[in-house]
Design an enzyme around this catalytic site. Sequence first.
Site, PDB file in Angstrom:
ATOM      1  N   ARG A   1       0.657  -1.220  -0.018  1.00  0.00           N
ATOM      2  CA  ARG A   1      -0.115  -0.047  -0.192  1.00  0.00           C
ATOM      3  C   ARG A   1       0.789   1.358   0.172  1.00  0.00           C
ATOM      4  O   ARG A   1       0.542   2.248  -0.548  1.00  0.00           O
ATOM      5  CB  ARG A   1      -0.988  -0.055   1.078  1.00  0.00           C
ATOM      6  CG  ARG A   1      -1.944   1.152   1.160  1.00  0.00           C
ATOM      7  CD  ARG A   1      -3.244   0.975   2.279  1.00  0.00           C
ATOM      8  NE  ARG A   1      -3.923   1.989   2.478  1.00  0.00           N
ATOM      9  CZ  ARG A   1      -3.646   2.770   3.548  1.00  0.00           C
ATOM     10  NH1 ARG A   1      -3.020   2.403   4.905  1.00  0.00           N
ATOM     11  NH2 ARG A   1      -4.533   3.968   3.547  1.00  0.00           N
TER      12      ARG A   1
ATOM     13  N   HIS B   1       0.505   3.919  -2.749  1.00  0.00           N
ATOM     14  CA  HIS B   1       0.161   5.376  -2.375  1.00  0.00           C
ATOM     15  C   HIS B   1       1.126   6.568  -2.805  1.00  0.00           C
ATOM     16  O   HIS B   1       0.958   7.509  -3.184  1.00  0.00           O
ATOM     17  CB  HIS B   1      -0.245   5.501  -0.913  1.00  0.00           C
ATOM     18  CG  HIS B   1      -1.674   5.183  -0.729  1.00  0.00           C
ATOM     19  ND1 HIS B   1      -2.433   5.592   0.272  1.00  0.00           N
ATOM     20  CD2 HIS B   1      -2.376   4.369  -1.341  1.00  0.00           C
ATOM     21  CE1 HIS B   1      -3.452   5.118   0.381  1.00  0.00           C
ATOM     22  NE2 HIS B   1      -3.737   4.201  -0.579  1.00  0.00           N
TER      23      HIS B   1
ATOM     24  N   HIS C   1      -6.103  -6.220  -3.580  1.00  0.00           N
ATOM     25  CA  HIS C   1      -6.856  -6.361  -2.463  1.00  0.00           C
ATOM     26  C   HIS C   1      -7.085  -7.685  -1.745  1.00  0.00           C
ATOM     27  O   HIS C   1      -7.643  -7.962  -0.832  1.00  0.00           O
ATOM     28  CB  HIS C   1      -8.143  -5.489  -2.535  1.00  0.00           C
ATOM     29  CG  HIS C   1      -8.137  -4.153  -2.467  1.00  0.00           C
ATOM     30  ND1 HIS C   1      -8.999  -3.126  -2.861  1.00  0.00           N
ATOM     31  CD2 HIS C   1      -6.951  -3.248  -1.934  1.00  0.00           C
ATOM     32  CE1 HIS C   1      -8.617  -1.863  -2.497  1.00  0.00           C
ATOM     33  NE2 HIS C   1      -7.534  -1.877  -2.220  1.00  0.00           N
TER      34      HIS C   1
ATOM     35  N   TRP D   1     -10.654  -8.878   2.629  1.00  0.00           N
ATOM     36  CA  TRP D   1     -11.209  -8.942   1.503  1.00  0.00           C
ATOM     37  C   TRP D   1     -11.609 -10.476   0.987  1.00  0.00           C
ATOM     38  O   TRP D   1     -12.230 -11.013   0.368  1.00  0.00           O
ATOM     39  CB  TRP D   1     -10.681  -8.678   0.230  1.00  0.00           C
ATOM     40  CG  TRP D   1     -10.533  -7.130   0.183  1.00  0.00           C
ATOM     41  CD1 TRP D   1     -11.464  -6.172  -0.460  1.00  0.00           C
ATOM     42  CD2 TRP D   1      -9.702  -6.032   0.719  1.00  0.00           C
ATOM     43  NE1 TRP D   1     -11.266  -4.904  -0.463  1.00  0.00           N
ATOM     44  CE2 TRP D   1     -10.175  -4.822   0.212  1.00  0.00           C
ATOM     45  CE3 TRP D   1      -8.495  -6.095   1.534  1.00  0.00           C
ATOM     46  CZ2 TRP D   1      -9.568  -3.462   0.690  1.00  0.00           C
ATOM     47  CZ3 TRP D   1      -7.923  -5.008   1.959  1.00  0.00           C
ATOM     48  CH2 TRP D   1      -8.289  -3.702   1.478  1.00  0.00           C
TER      49      TRP D   1
END
Length: 361
Positions: free
Chosen positions: A116, A120, A243, A259
């Site tokens: 992540r 990002h 995810h 998820w």
Amino acid sequence: MNASKALPLFSRTISRRSFYLFSAATIAGAAAVTTAAAFDNKKQYNYNNRNNNNNSNGWGKFGTSIAAAAPIVHIAAINKDRTIDDYQRIYNKIAEKIREDDEYDGYIGYGPVLVRLGWHSSGTYNKENNSGGSYGGTYRFKLENSDPSNNGLQNAAQFLDPIYKEFNWISHGDLYTLGAVCAIQEAQGPKIKWRPGRVDLPESATPENGRLPDAVNGADYVRKFYARLRMNDREAVALTGAHCLGRTHLKNSGFDGPWGAASSSFTNEFFINLLNEQWKLQKNAAGNKQYDSPKGYMMLETDYALIQDPIYLKIVKEYANNEASFFKDFASSFQKLLENGIDYPKGAPEYIFKTLDDQDM
Ligand code: FMI
């Protein structure tokens, strides 16, 4: 600040070729010297449009002066003294630390949050003026790391701190992206080609908050967002398949739950669950809407949008049935995400790292 005056300095005064030769020949530590040489006048380098961009989502509408200005140039600075072995050493340190610190986040480990962070720190890219993205390593500045979209990523940054201290010749952008590549490969995901050369830029290069997407939107928004990153429909769906890793945390994003079951293995489970679970849109403890399944899995509205849109749905079905196809598309899309806006000189090295397992470690 008038960005149209600020932008062209670098591209006008230093040709791409001469800049590359200059940096390749001169640098001992690519990051420091390149930054100093090319971005000497920080005032003039400030391309940040936060002063003339008052819209709340930040990424959709850029002021005309930005769009009309010459695009920012981010040239990879290749340090010829460094070889794949130097970067593999850093890869191995990160991989070993992921194995050692396995208790993080209920034994999911640090892999997902490292992925992540890589995403990002790259996902601020804007193709309109080539600003943002992974190149400048600007996540390290408070303006960027305190963006509410980045809640929770301090854990990944702290994880990488001792590695940066040990290998302080690497730029932050290279480290954040290498960390993500390592985490995906160590989670049995696809091999991802990676190239060094990102250069630490000054704080003035930090993009304004709000460039990362919101999770509470439908397919049109998702498509528009990914277009800003130069991503087509296949690439958007493939990237969202990440995810399969990790989970959402109420304290970070206001969403709750994983998820799927295999939160620390990179698989096509996300797509299988999207198609096969019984999803129900409900409000979580923070009052935010998310899709929940009886097995305790969740989907964000932007995830669920991938089965509501007919074009996305076809791709979701393909990836659910064919993991190899997902892996292939994910690997190329993720490399593209991490390299958006970077100009690589001809012959710039491209590395594929060995996993610890490949090395029998
Ligand atoms: Fe996702 N993500 N993601 N994600 N992400 C996470 C966690 C998470 C969104 C929202 C979102 C991509 C795209 C997008 C990835 C990888 C990737 C969370 C929970 C949210 C709300 C954060 C938390 O800790 O609560 C969207 C909808 C908006 C930003 C979105 O477009 C992409 C492209 C990737 C990589 C390719 C991973 C690995 C995680 C798990 C992190 C963890 O800590 O477990």
